[in-house]
Structures are given as C-alpha cells and as structure tokens.
Design an enzyme around this catalytic site. Structure first.
Site, PDB file in Angstrom:
ATOM      1  N   GLU A 149       0.752  -1.153  -0.238  1.00  0.00           N
ATOM      2  CA  GLU A 149       0.037  -0.083  -0.104  1.00  0.00           C
ATOM      3  C   GLU A 149       1.021   1.433  -0.131  1.00  0.00           C
ATOM      4  OE1 GLU A 149      -3.252  -0.060  -0.572  1.00  0.00           O
ATOM      5  OE2 GLU A 149      -3.233  -2.319  -0.404  1.00  0.00           O
ATOM      6  N   HIS A 208       2.082   2.067  -3.289  1.00  0.00           N
ATOM      7  CA  HIS A 208       1.114   2.783  -4.226  1.00  0.00           C
ATOM      8  C   HIS A 208       1.316   4.282  -4.007  1.00  0.00           C
ATOM      9  CE1 HIS A 208      -1.177  -0.296  -5.994  1.00  0.00           C
ATOM     10  NE2 HIS A 208      -1.779  -0.739  -5.076  1.00  0.00           N
ATOM     11  N   ASP A 219       4.043  -4.034  -5.663  1.00  0.00           N
ATOM     12  CA  ASP A 219       4.415  -5.495  -5.053  1.00  0.00           C
ATOM     13  C   ASP A 219       5.840  -5.245  -5.102  1.00  0.00           C
ATOM     14  OD1 ASP A 219       2.228  -6.575  -4.914  1.00  0.00           O
ATOM     15  OD2 ASP A 219       2.018  -7.848  -6.762  1.00  0.00           O
ATOM     16  N   GLU A 231      -0.173  -2.229  -9.657  1.00  0.00           N
ATOM     17  CA  GLU A 231       0.255  -3.506  -8.662  1.00  0.00           C
ATOM     18  C   GLU A 231       1.322  -4.099  -8.757  1.00  0.00           C
ATOM     19  OE1 GLU A 231      -2.319  -3.938  -6.423  1.00  0.00           O
ATOM     20  OE2 GLU A 231      -3.307  -2.054  -7.112  1.00  0.00           O
TER      21      GLU A 231
HETATM   22 ZN   LIG Z   1      -2.554  -2.620  -4.758  1.00  0.00          ZN
END
Ligand SMILES: [Zn+2]
Length: 411
Positions: free
Chosen positions: A276, A279, A357, A353
């Site tokens: 998170e 992001h 990661d 995403e």
């Molecule tokens: Zn995510």
C-alpha cells in the site's frame, strides 16, 4: 420513437450483454478442476472443490442478474418508459431542476427496489452457503437505507448544481461542470474516511503492540510518515479480508480490516502494508485521479454535444428535447466507450499493482507478501485460473499466479 438512435442504443445494450456473457463463458471454460502446479499444497482437495463450486455459483448468478437487468432496460426502451416518466415529472414540476431531480429519484428508487432481491440472495444465500456472510438482516436493511439517503442527498445536490450550470450557461456549461465534479470528487477522496466510512463501519486506531511496532518500524525504514493506522470492523459483514490506503496529503491513512489481522502473520501484514505504501510512493493515487479527471472531461464534452438533440429524446420515447432523457440516452450510448476506457484503466491499475509489489519486495518482503496474498486468495476462494481476456477486461489486479511469478524474481 423507434428512430435510428433508438436502434443504436438497443444494439449497444444487447451487444454489451452478449460480449460480457461471451467473456463469462470463456471464464467458465478456463476454470480448472485441477489445482495449478505453483499452488500445490495451498488448498486441500475439499477446499478446492469449494472454490470451484463458489466460482460456478457466482458465474451462474452473474448470468441471471445480467439477463434480468438487460431485459428491464430493453423493456423500458421498447415501451417508451423513460419518455413516460419524463412527461410525468414535467407535468408535476414544470421547472427543469425539480423535474429532473424527480425523474432520477424515481429511476434510482425503482431500479434499486427491483434489484434488492438479487442483493439479498447474494448475501444471505450464496455468501452464507460458503461461510463468508456475517451481515445480519438488520445491517442489510440499515445499509440500504443509509446508502439511499446518502445517494439521494449527495447525488441530488451534485445533479442540481449541474442543472443550474446548464440553465445558466447552456451547452457550454460542460467545462464548469467538470470543475465542480472534479472538486467534489477530490473532496470526497480527502474526507472519505472521516465522512462516509463512519456511516457504515467503525474505525479504531491500531492499538499499541507488536503489530503497531512492526508497522512503524517499516514505515520509518521506507521513509513514510505514517500517523494514521486504523482498523476497520470488516467482520461486521464478511469474513473476507482487505487493506487499503485512502485520502490525500495530511488526510492519508492506512486502513486494515480486522479480519486481515486475524488471518495474517505480523510479517505478512507488514508486507501488505508495504504494498500500500508502494502505491503512495509511486503517486498512484494522483495518477488515477488524473485519469479520472480526463475521463470526466471527455464525458461532459461529449454530453454537451448531444444534450439539446431532439433525436435522443425521441429515441427515449419523448416528444421534445429533454435534459433527463438526453442524459439517459447518452449514458446508454456511452457504453462502448465506457468499456474501452475501463479496459485502459484496468491495464494501468494492474501495472501499478506490480509496481507496488516490487516496492514491497525491494525491502525483502517478497516471500511475506506471497504468503499473505496466498492466504487472502484461499480465504476468499478467489478464482485461480481466470480466462486471460476476462482478466484484461475486468481485473484491476493481476491474478495471484501472475503476482507470484513477478515476486519470485525478487527472492
Ligand atoms: Zn494494490
């Protein structure tokens, strides 16, 4: 009434139905009764059979709901139901703003009432059967009432503002309306956690202890100023777990579901959190907001081109140009473009995403993240082998296998 625009709209509505059900059928064929090699040991035989069942039940349920809603729209179109509602609204209120508000209020209410049985069945039959449901009937009814009230007040205010701009500026209202909508959605984004979430859930600051220490230690290492970590009572409705990032600037906060804390180890939670924070570090929130601004601009611009057209109102069963009828017709005509922009946005989101990661992995958390993702996936009985085209159209996240394959590189 049955003019050329009418037939284009019918073509789009039917086309979208056929396309979505074609993808769903591809997804059915891709479902594998045998567990993928990489995930051996993740599920036992019985649990995997559950997963396959859950997938089939949801797939069939999707077919039924989408057939039902498509038929409702077609019925409204062929019987001139929108035109009838428009005539009724204007005969009651005469003026544009109250008549349009009434028009959409009725449409919203009727649509919601007609789909409640499906929501109910999904929650209390399907989700319940697979052990996910925690929602009580009381919560279900309260949620409905609150979301109605919220939708009517907020949606009504926004629509009234747009109508007022339209009365004032004519079709060149569109760019001012864009500014209003964008400012409004920024505000919503900022205050989502403080204004909206409390209507439905309880949020409490994460208590002192091992988990909080581990999280704070990581945030320090990552150079992330973290003053708001909250736990939300997701278990009030479902056993499924999640974590998310919300808000902008000083309002930013990380929210963990209580179910996530129950199911994952401390290291796995830190890895999910690192994702998170990834992001945030990659500015994905701002980027997505930029994309949605462009989307809003495009939509309002196109809307301004057709708003005064009598062809659109006629196609909807009206006799004179009408704002609400043109808006409904525009919404239906926009379907293919919506599908296309959706595909683009999902592709961008899947790329983000992977980036998030990779951010977690750069702190040596690849294994922990894989562990956490696996648990979440098993817990929610998610589909491990979706069709690749289905993923391209609908998935905002890569599949578990794709993410694992990407994370393996960092081990
Ligand atoms: Zn995510």
């Amino acid at each position: 009434m049955y003019n050329w625009v009418f037939y284009i709209i019918v073509f789009f509505v039917v086309g979208e139905y056929i396309f979505s059900q074609w993808l769903a059928s591809r997804n059915r064929r891709a479902a594998s009764p045998v567990l993928p090699e990489m995930l051996r040991g993740l599920y036992d035989e019985r649990k995997y059979a559950d997963q396959q069942n859950y997938f089939k039940v949801n797939n069939r349920f999707g077919l039924i709901t989408s057939t039902y809603t498509t038929l409702l729209v077609l019925l409204m179109l062929f019987l001139g139901g929108f035109g009838w509602l428009d005539t009724w609204a204007f005969s009651l209120f005469e003026k544009l703003i109250p008549a349009t508000l009434f028009f959409f209020f009725v449409l919203f209410l009727v649509n919601d009432l007609l789909t409640i049985p499906f929501d109910w069945y999904d929650t209390f039959v399907i989700e319940d059967r697979f052990g996910f449901n925690k929602t009580t009937r009381k919560t279900f009814v309260a949620d409905k009432l609150k979301s109605w009230l919220f939708g009517i007040v907020i949606g009504g205010l926004l629509l009234a503002a747009i109508l007022w701009l339209y009365l004032w500026l004519g079709t060149s209202f569109w760019w001012v309306a864009c500014i209003v909508v964008v400012a409004f959605s920024m505000l919503m984004n900022m205050f989502y956690s403080e204004w909206i979430v409390p209507l439905f859930n309880k949020q409490t600051p994460l208590e002192e202890g091992e988990l909080r220490n581990a999280i704070e230690k990581f945030a320090n290492r990552a150079g992330f100023k973290l003053n708001n970590i909250y736990v939300i009572d997701g278990s009030k409705r479902s056993t499924k777990a999640n974590a998310y990032f919300s808000g902008l600037g000083p309002k930013k906060r990380i929210v963990l579901y209580d179910t996530l804390i129950d199911d994952l180890s401390t290291e796995e939670i830190v890895a999910v959190l690192a994702h998170e924070i990834g992001h945030y570090k990659h500015k994905h929130t701002w980027q997505m907001m930029g994309v949605s601004v462009m989307n809003t601009v495009l939509m309002f611009f196109l809307l301004s081109l057709v708003l005064d057209s009598s062809v659109l109102a006629e196609a909807m069963g009206g006799s004179t140009p009408s704002f609400p009828l043109a808006l409904v017709a525009f919404g239906l005509l926009y379907t293919p473009l919506e599908l296309l922009t959706g595909i683009g946005i999902n592709a961008l989101s899947r790329r983000n995403e992977y980036q998030a990661d990779a951010f977690a992995a750069s702190f040596g958390l690849a294994n922990a993240l894989i562990g956490g993702l696996k648990k979440l996936s098993v817990k929610s009985l998610s589909n491990l082998t979706p069709d690749s085209l289905y993923v391209k159209v609908y998935y905002s996240h890569p599949t578990l296998l794709q993410r694992m394959a990407a994370l393996q590189k960092y081990k």
